[in-house]
Write an enzyme that holds these catalytic residues in place. Sequence first.
Site, short mmCIF file in Angstrom:
data_model
loop_
_atom_site.label_atom_id
_atom_site.label_comp_id
_atom_site.label_asym_id
_atom_site.label_seq_id
_atom_site.Cartn_x
_atom_site.Cartn_y
_atom_site.Cartn_z
N LYS A 17 0.98 -1.39 -0.09
CA LYS A 17 0.03 -0.07 0.09
C LYS A 17 0.69 1.22 -0.08
O LYS A 17 0.75 1.95 -0.83
CB LYS A 17 -1.12 0.10 1.23
CG LYS A 17 -1.46 1.12 1.60
CD LYS A 17 -2.33 1.20 2.71
CE LYS A 17 -1.85 1.64 4.24
NZ LYS A 17 -1.48 2.91 4.34
N ASN A 18 1.83 1.15 0.88
CA ASN A 18 2.71 2.51 1.15
C ASN A 18 3.70 2.90 -0.07
O ASN A 18 4.00 3.89 -0.35
CB ASN A 18 3.35 2.47 2.37
CG ASN A 18 2.57 2.72 3.72
OD1 ASN A 18 1.30 2.80 3.37
ND2 ASN A 18 2.80 2.59 4.75
N CYS A 113 -5.85 7.92 9.52
CA CYS A 113 -6.01 7.11 10.65
C CYS A 113 -5.73 7.99 11.82
O CYS A 113 -4.79 8.91 11.81
CB CYS A 113 -5.09 5.93 10.67
SG CYS A 113 -5.91 4.58 9.84
N ARG A 118 -0.92 14.86 13.52
CA ARG A 118 0.02 14.44 12.37
C ARG A 118 0.04 15.70 11.33
O ARG A 118 -0.64 15.79 10.30
CB ARG A 118 -0.62 13.36 11.47
CG ARG A 118 -0.69 11.75 12.18
CD ARG A 118 -1.41 10.87 11.54
NE ARG A 118 -0.48 10.13 10.71
CZ ARG A 118 -1.03 9.18 9.77
NH1 ARG A 118 -2.09 8.57 9.91
NH2 ARG A 118 0.04 8.56 8.93
N ASP A 121 3.59 20.32 8.33
CA ASP A 121 4.54 21.46 8.22
C ASP A 121 5.78 21.14 7.47
O ASP A 121 6.31 22.01 6.78
CB ASP A 121 5.15 21.78 9.73
CG ASP A 121 5.45 20.80 10.67
OD1 ASP A 121 4.91 19.75 10.48
OD2 ASP A 121 6.21 20.94 11.25
N ASP A 312 4.16 0.75 12.49
CA ASP A 312 2.83 0.14 11.92
C ASP A 312 2.80 -1.36 12.41
O ASP A 312 1.67 -2.02 12.36
CB ASP A 312 2.97 -0.09 10.41
CG ASP A 312 2.66 1.41 9.86
OD1 ASP A 312 2.41 2.51 10.22
OD2 ASP A 312 2.83 1.60 8.55
N ARG A 404 -8.86 -0.82 4.52
CA ARG A 404 -8.04 0.24 4.16
C ARG A 404 -6.44 -0.38 3.56
O ARG A 404 -5.72 0.38 2.76
CB ARG A 404 -7.58 1.34 4.95
CG ARG A 404 -8.85 2.02 5.35
CD ARG A 404 -8.54 3.34 6.37
NE ARG A 404 -7.61 4.31 5.51
CZ ARG A 404 -7.45 5.34 5.96
NH1 ARG A 404 -8.09 5.88 6.93
NH2 ARG A 404 -6.59 6.13 5.26
C1 UD1 Z 1 4.18 6.93 6.46
C2 UD1 Z 1 3.37 5.73 6.31
C3 UD1 Z 1 2.73 5.04 7.54
C4 UD1 Z 1 3.82 5.03 8.67
C5 UD1 Z 1 4.86 6.30 8.84
C6 UD1 Z 1 5.92 6.04 9.51
C7 UD1 Z 1 2.23 5.88 4.17
C8 UD1 Z 1 1.18 6.07 3.44
N1 UD1 Z 1 2.00 5.91 5.49
O1 UD1 Z 1 3.17 7.76 6.97
O2 UD1 Z 1 2.07 3.77 7.44
O3 UD1 Z 1 3.33 4.78 9.88
O4 UD1 Z 1 5.09 6.63 7.32
O5 UD1 Z 1 6.71 5.03 8.97
O6 UD1 Z 1 3.44 5.72 3.58
N2 UD1 Z 1 5.57 14.81 11.12
C9 UD1 Z 1 5.53 15.92 11.31
N3 UD1 Z 1 5.48 16.97 10.27
C10 UD1 Z 1 5.29 16.88 9.02
C11 UD1 Z 1 5.17 15.20 8.35
C12 UD1 Z 1 5.33 14.24 9.69
O7 UD1 Z 1 5.64 16.39 12.39
O8 UD1 Z 1 5.03 17.48 8.01
C13 UD1 Z 1 5.64 13.62 12.13
C14 UD1 Z 1 4.39 12.85 11.99
O9 UD1 Z 1 3.42 13.70 12.93
C15 UD1 Z 1 4.89 11.71 12.89
C16 UD1 Z 1 6.22 11.68 12.36
O10 UD1 Z 1 6.48 12.79 11.65
O11 UD1 Z 1 4.95 11.76 14.21
C17 UD1 Z 1 6.64 10.34 11.07
O12 UD1 Z 1 5.44 10.91 10.06
P1 UD1 Z 1 5.91 10.40 8.51
O13 UD1 Z 1 7.11 9.87 8.42
O14 UD1 Z 1 5.59 11.70 7.67
O15 UD1 Z 1 4.73 9.36 8.36
P2 UD1 Z 1 3.61 9.40 7.03
O16 UD1 Z 1 4.37 9.67 5.58
O17 UD1 Z 1 2.54 10.27 7.62
#
Ligand code: UD1
Length: 424
Positions: A17-18, A113, A118, A121, A312, A404
């Site tokens: 999926k990811n 989710c 999340r 920024d 995950d 999902r």
């Molecule tokens: C992706 C995966 C998700 C997995 C996660 C961490 C997909 C579709 N989803 O989610 O399954 O659990 O990686 O391996 O690929 N953060 C910020 N600011 C931002 C972006 C992120 O503070 O702009 C923080 C988030 O709140 C979180 C952390 O960074 O605490 C990790 O997030 P991120 O690596 O961005 O995860 P996703 O890409 O949302």
Amino acid sequence: MEGKKALGGRIWIQGSKNAALPILAACMLIPGKCVLRGCPDITDIDCMCNLLKSTGATVTTVPDTAVVEVDTRSVREHRLPEKYVSAMRSSVVMMGAMLGRLGEVCVNYPGGCVIGERPIDLHLYGLEKLGAQIWIEENHIHAYADELKGAVIDFPFSSVGATQNVILAAVTAQGRTVIKNAAKEPEVIELCKFLNMAGARIDYSGTLLKSGRIVIQGVELSRLHEVVYDVISDRIVAGTYLFATLAAGGEITLENVPIGQLDSICDTIRQMGAVITVDTDQNEMTINASDRDKIENIPYIETNVYPDFPTDLQSPLLVAACMAKGRLAVREKIFSSRFRIVEELRRMGAEIVVERDTAVVTGGRELEGRTVIARELRGGAALVIAGLCASGITTVADSGYIRRGYQDIVRDFTELGARISYAG
Ligand code: UD1
């Protein structure tokens, strides 16, 4: 499901999926037809396909073949519909792709989710660095760029989605982009591979795993061309079934496994007493957790970015810990509210104490069947595992969350000998 039956048999692991979600978004950058093979049949993929269609793209899914075709020649709409954006956080990667394709995008704040704070920024910081003007108006994020320009982007935290978003925007930006502290997850590498096959110039190979750097030399949009791409298999789905067997006992074989991506997961499972054997020629992995006297908790594990233990799989690990002897402390370092299943597990008889970012599980307690509620994707799958270990009947309500990310968890567990069916 009616629990307390060891698992046995073999299943095929679906496509990731990811990996598939950002690659579908990347199709926006290719003014032609791309074919993805091995795309999982799950509702998050449906959601991304609907987002692509809303821009004017034609998306064709061929039933039962795992093939998705995306033709973006008639893309023209830069506003993405709220109902799809709110349903899935990874819709945010459409921003980078749309800026690259149309120079403009308008989205509401993305959903997904509910597993803690999340923010986006880092996504916005990266896109602004590439020259996008971003403003918020009536709860909508607008981004616009006459021309994107390469830049040095130094992330304070290596976010998977923000890294992918910047890659998508930088592929057709003018000049060179350097991403520092880029995420190293296999799904980032897959996106780079896909884009390079289509004619992008992304250097990640030596630089990413060692130094966390990705270097992108921008190319003209018209230079990107159609590709046929095979989606890798899903490491998180594979890990879910490994933890299910560690928890419920038995011996299963997984086919189509991304073996090299499961090292931290296999290390943990082996330390907890199960035997894992790997057939690299066949891409198969077998786990044997039949000898229940040997299944014991390790003192401590923490989730972290790849290649460490993935957030995950934290919920499936919690359930396995409930079924093992001894005590395990799990520290969640990525998401702030990812212990939402603890309350449900406690109602089934589990002994788990949560303090700030750490859950301490005392294993060896009997779980009892109950009606429990899924509140997010991986937690939902973990509740199914708990049901397979519990005495009596367990019902998982709101199981739509599980769809999902898992094609058919009921079919898979049925193939593994579990007594499980859809209710109603
Ligand atoms: C992706 C995966 C998700 C997995 C996660 C961490 C997909 C579709 N989803 O989610 O399954 O659990 O990686 O391996 O690929 N953060 C910020 N600011 C931002 C972006 C992120 O503070 O702009 C923080 C988030 O709140 C979180 C952390 O960074 O605490 C990790 O997030 P991120 O690596 O961005 O995860 P996703 O890409 O949302």
